[in-house]
Design a protein around this motif. Structure first.
Motif, PDB file in Angstrom:
ATOM      1  N   PRO A 156      -2.398  16.054   2.054  1.00 55.64           N
ATOM      2  CA  PRO A 156      -2.784  14.695   2.451  1.00 55.64           C
ATOM      3  C   PRO A 156      -2.567  13.660   1.351  1.00 55.64           C
ATOM      4  CG  PRO A 156      -4.484  16.263   3.072  1.00 55.64           C
ATOM      5  CD  PRO A 156      -3.494  16.994   2.214  1.00 55.64           C
ATOM      6  N   LEU A 157      -2.817  14.034   0.103  1.00 58.62           N
ATOM      7  CA  LEU A 157      -2.588  13.097  -1.003  1.00 58.62           C
ATOM      8  C   LEU A 157      -1.110  12.749  -1.122  1.00 58.62           C
ATOM      9  CD1 LEU A 157      -4.990  14.548  -3.723  1.00 58.62           C
ATOM     10  CD2 LEU A 157      -5.314  12.507  -2.306  1.00 58.62           C
ATOM     11  N   ALA A 158      -0.259  13.750  -0.979  1.00 58.20           N
ATOM     12  CA  ALA A 158       1.187  13.498  -1.016  1.00 58.20           C
ATOM     13  C   ALA A 158       1.604  12.623   0.162  1.00 58.20           C
ATOM     14  CB  ALA A 158       1.956  14.818  -1.001  1.00 58.20           C
ATOM     15  N   GLY A 159       1.002  12.835   1.323  1.00 63.10           N
ATOM     16  CA  GLY A 159       1.305  12.011   2.497  1.00 63.10           C
ATOM     17  C   GLY A 159       0.905  10.556   2.297  1.00 63.10           C
ATOM     18  N   LEU A 160      -0.280  10.319   1.720  1.00 60.80           N
ATOM     19  CA  LEU A 160      -0.722   8.941   1.450  1.00 60.80           C
ATOM     20  C   LEU A 160       0.196   8.267   0.430  1.00 60.80           C
ATOM     21  CD1 LEU A 160      -4.597   9.390   1.313  1.00 60.80           C
ATOM     22  CD2 LEU A 160      -3.258   8.242   3.101  1.00 60.80           C
ATOM     23  N   TYR A 161       0.605   9.020  -0.593  1.00 60.85           N
ATOM     24  CA  TYR A 161       1.511   8.471  -1.596  1.00 60.85           C
ATOM     25  C   TYR A 161       2.864   8.118  -0.972  1.00 60.85           C
ATOM     26  CZ  TYR A 161       4.573   8.175  -5.635  1.00 60.85           C
ATOM     27  OH  TYR A 161       5.487   7.755  -6.554  1.00 60.85           O
ATOM     28  N   ALA A 162       3.393   9.011  -0.149  1.00 62.70           N
ATOM     29  CA  ALA A 162       4.684   8.763   0.505  1.00 62.70           C
ATOM     30  C   ALA A 162       4.595   7.555   1.437  1.00 62.70           C
ATOM     31  CB  ALA A 162       5.131  10.001   1.272  1.00 62.70           C
ATOM     32  N   ARG A 163       3.495   7.412   2.151  1.00 65.85           N
ATOM     33  CA  ARG A 163       3.309   6.260   3.052  1.00 65.85           C
ATOM     34  C   ARG A 163       3.277   4.961   2.259  1.00 65.85           C
ATOM     35  NH1 ARG A 163      -1.502   3.769   4.773  1.00 65.85           N
ATOM     36  NH2 ARG A 163      -1.270   2.603   6.719  1.00 65.85           N
ATOM     37  N   ARG A 164       2.556   4.946   1.146  1.00 62.44           N
ATOM     38  CA  ARG A 164       2.483   3.734   0.316  1.00 62.44           C
ATOM     39  C   ARG A 164       3.869   3.364  -0.214  1.00 62.44           C
ATOM     40  NH1 ARG A 164      -1.511   0.231  -2.235  1.00 62.44           N
ATOM     41  NH2 ARG A 164      -0.220  -1.097  -3.502  1.00 62.44           N
ATOM     42  N   ARG A 165       4.635   4.356  -0.651  1.00 65.20           N
ATOM     43  CA  ARG A 165       6.002   4.103  -1.127  1.00 65.20           C
ATOM     44  C   ARG A 165       6.878   3.564  -0.003  1.00 65.20           C
ATOM     45  NH1 ARG A 165       7.626   4.005  -6.243  1.00 65.20           N
ATOM     46  NH2 ARG A 165       9.589   4.825  -5.532  1.00 65.20           N
ATOM     47  N   TRP A 166       6.726   4.119   1.205  1.00 69.77           N
ATOM     48  CA  TRP A 166       7.504   3.663   2.356  1.00 69.77           C
ATOM     49  C   TRP A 166       7.153   2.214   2.691  1.00 69.77           C
ATOM     50  CZ3 TRP A 166       5.773   2.343   7.350  1.00 69.77           C
ATOM     51  CH2 TRP A 166       6.804   2.108   8.268  1.00 69.77           C
ATOM     52  N   LEU A 167       5.864   1.879   2.694  1.00 69.95           N
ATOM     53  CA  LEU A 167       5.450   0.505   2.971  1.00 69.95           C
ATOM     54  C   LEU A 167       6.006  -0.442   1.913  1.00 69.95           C
ATOM     55  CD1 LEU A 167       1.716   0.978   4.033  1.00 69.95           C
ATOM     56  CD2 LEU A 167       3.630   0.280   5.498  1.00 69.95           C
ATOM     57  N   SER A 168       5.956  -0.053   0.654  1.00 67.79           N
ATOM     58  CA  SER A 168       6.447  -0.895  -0.439  1.00 67.79           C
ATOM     59  C   SER A 168       7.946  -1.125  -0.350  1.00 67.79           C
ATOM     60  CB  SER A 168       6.119  -0.261  -1.789  1.00 67.79           C
ATOM     61  OG  SER A 168       4.732  -0.155  -1.957  1.00 67.79           O
ATOM     62  N   SER A 169       8.672  -0.168   0.179  1.00 65.54           N
ATOM     63  CA  SER A 169      10.127  -0.303   0.252  1.00 65.54           C
ATOM     64  C   SER A 169      10.569  -1.261   1.350  1.00 65.54           C
ATOM     65  CB  SER A 169      10.770   1.059   0.487  1.00 65.54           C
ATOM     66  OG  SER A 169      10.524   1.513   1.807  1.00 65.54           O
ATOM     67  N   ARG A 170       9.679  -1.648   2.224  1.00 65.30           N
ATOM     68  CA  ARG A 170      10.028  -2.474   3.376  1.00 65.30           C
ATOM     69  C   ARG A 170       9.534  -3.914   3.270  1.00 65.30           C
ATOM     70  NH1 ARG A 170      12.627   0.769   6.377  1.00 65.30           N
ATOM     71  NH2 ARG A 170      11.982   2.821   7.025  1.00 65.30           N
ATOM     72  N   GLY A 171       9.151  -4.355   2.097  1.00 63.91           N
ATOM     73  CA  GLY A 171       8.729  -5.744   1.949  1.00 63.91           C
ATOM     74  C   GLY A 171       7.669  -5.888   0.877  1.00 63.91           C
ATOM     75  N   GLY A 172       7.279  -7.142   0.604  1.00 61.44           N
ATOM     76  CA  GLY A 172       6.273  -7.422  -0.409  1.00 61.44           C
ATOM     77  C   GLY A 172       4.910  -6.908   0.010  1.00 61.44           C
ATOM     78  N   VAL A 173       4.365  -5.961  -0.734  1.00 57.29           N
ATOM     79  CA  VAL A 173       3.085  -5.343  -0.419  1.00 57.29           C
ATOM     80  C   VAL A 173       2.065  -5.759  -1.472  1.00 57.29           C
ATOM     81  CG1 VAL A 173       1.866  -3.139  -0.183  1.00 57.29           C
ATOM     82  CG2 VAL A 173       4.161  -3.381   0.727  1.00 57.29           C
ATOM     83  N   PHE A 174       0.839  -6.062  -1.031  1.00 61.05           N
ATOM     84  CA  PHE A 174      -0.225  -6.388  -1.968  1.00 61.05           C
ATOM     85  C   PHE A 174      -1.545  -5.843  -1.436  1.00 61.05           C
ATOM     86  CE2 PHE A 174       0.346  -9.874   0.972  1.00 61.05           C
ATOM     87  CZ  PHE A 174      -0.931 -10.239   1.339  1.00 61.05           C
ATOM     88  N   ASP A 175      -2.470  -5.562  -2.358  1.00 58.63           N
ATOM     89  CA  ASP A 175      -3.788  -5.066  -1.976  1.00 58.63           C
ATOM     90  C   ASP A 175      -4.551  -6.167  -1.260  1.00 58.63           C
ATOM     91  OD1 ASP A 175      -3.429  -2.534  -3.121  1.00 58.63           O
ATOM     92  OD2 ASP A 175      -4.000  -3.291  -5.091  1.00 58.63           O
ATOM     93  N   CYS A 176      -5.211  -5.788  -0.169  1.00 53.73           N
ATOM     94  CA  CYS A 176      -5.880  -6.782   0.661  1.00 53.73           C
ATOM     95  C   CYS A 176      -6.940  -6.081   1.501  1.00 53.73           C
ATOM     96  CB  CYS A 176      -4.841  -7.458   1.563  1.00 53.73           C
ATOM     97  SG  CYS A 176      -5.505  -8.660   2.698  1.00 53.73           S
ATOM     98  N   ALA A 177      -8.181  -6.519   1.390  1.00 57.81           N
ATOM     99  CA  ALA A 177      -9.259  -5.970   2.217  1.00 57.81           C
ATOM    100  C   ALA A 177      -9.432  -6.853   3.450  1.00 57.81           C
ATOM    101  CB  ALA A 177     -10.555  -5.897   1.423  1.00 57.81           C
ATOM    102  N   LEU A 178      -9.842  -6.246   4.549  1.00 58.20           N
ATOM    103  CA  LEU A 178     -10.041  -6.953   5.815  1.00 58.20           C
ATOM    104  C   LEU A 178     -11.472  -6.750   6.271  1.00 58.20           C
ATOM    105  CD1 LEU A 178      -8.902  -8.375   8.438  1.00 58.20           C
ATOM    106  CD2 LEU A 178      -8.416  -6.059   9.268  1.00 58.20           C
ATOM    107  N   ARG A 179     -12.136  -7.858   6.648  1.00 60.13           N
ATOM    108  CA  ARG A 179     -13.481  -7.738   7.215  1.00 60.13           C
ATOM    109  C   ARG A 179     -13.338  -7.260   8.653  1.00 60.13           C
ATOM    110  NH1 ARG A 179     -18.648  -9.477   6.306  1.00 60.13           N
ATOM    111  NH2 ARG A 179     -18.092 -10.969   4.719  1.00 60.13           N
ATOM    112  N   MET A 180     -14.002  -6.162   8.948  1.00 63.39           N
ATOM    113  CA  MET A 180     -13.950  -5.575  10.280  1.00 63.39           C
ATOM    114  C   MET A 180     -14.957  -6.275  11.199  1.00 63.39           C
ATOM    115  SD  MET A 180     -11.600  -3.543   9.468  1.00 63.39           S
ATOM    116  CE  MET A 180     -11.344  -2.537  10.897  1.00 63.39           C
TER     117      MET A 180
END
Length: 151
Positions: free
Chosen positions: A21-45
């Motif tokens: 699961p840790l490798a999966g989360l890391y791979a997902r973050r890398r994939w998201l970063s490769s597709r545009g400007g990514v920044f940390d952002c919290a959302l109020r639910m």
């Protein structure tokens, strides 16, 4: 199979159960970063709690993803031509505990006055500047006023 082989096999399975699961989360973050400007952002639910995530600019959309999710789909999509800023504020005492120390909270809503939904995003000041620039860079003929006021 002896007890040592069983013990080693069990240890290997447990190690894979933790690392996969840790490798999966890391791979997902890398994939998201490769597709545009990514920044940390919290959302109020809707329940008032804050969810940690990342946001990215994708053409005319701001896409928000939960940080601890394996989904490739965003949980929230804000279209630039339909979104406007209605204010900025600092986190309150209870919010400051769960957000990063320098985060600012941006309040956004739909330009359509019949939709009363308000989204609150928490991010660092540099990301706030980027978001405001992105919102103000509306397509030609669009309303460029974001209505940003500091509370």
């Amino acid at each position: 199979m002896g007890w040592t082989e069983t013990f080693e096999l069990t240890g290997l399975v447990l190690m894979l159960a933790v690392l996969a699961p840790l490798a999966g989360l890391y791979a997902r973050r890398r994939w998201l970063s490769s597709r545009g400007g990514v920044f940390d952002c919290a959302l109020r639910m809707r329940n008032g709690s804050w969810a940690t995530g990342v946001a990215r600019y994708a053409a005319e959309e701001l896409q928000w993803f939960r940080i601890f999710s394996f989904s490739a789909r965003p949980k929230l999509v804000l279209r630039r031509e339909h979104t406007m800023s209605i204010g900025r504020r600092s986190p309150e005492d209870a919010e400051a505990v769960v957000l990063f120390s320098d985060d600012q909270i941006i309040r956004l809503r739909n330009r359509d006055t019949t939709d009363e939904t308000v989204w609150e995003l928490a991010m660092n000041p540099q990301s706030v500047t980027g978001l405001m620039s992105w919102l103000e860079a509306a397509p030609p003929g669009g309303d460029r006023y974001s209505g940003l006021e500091r509370d």
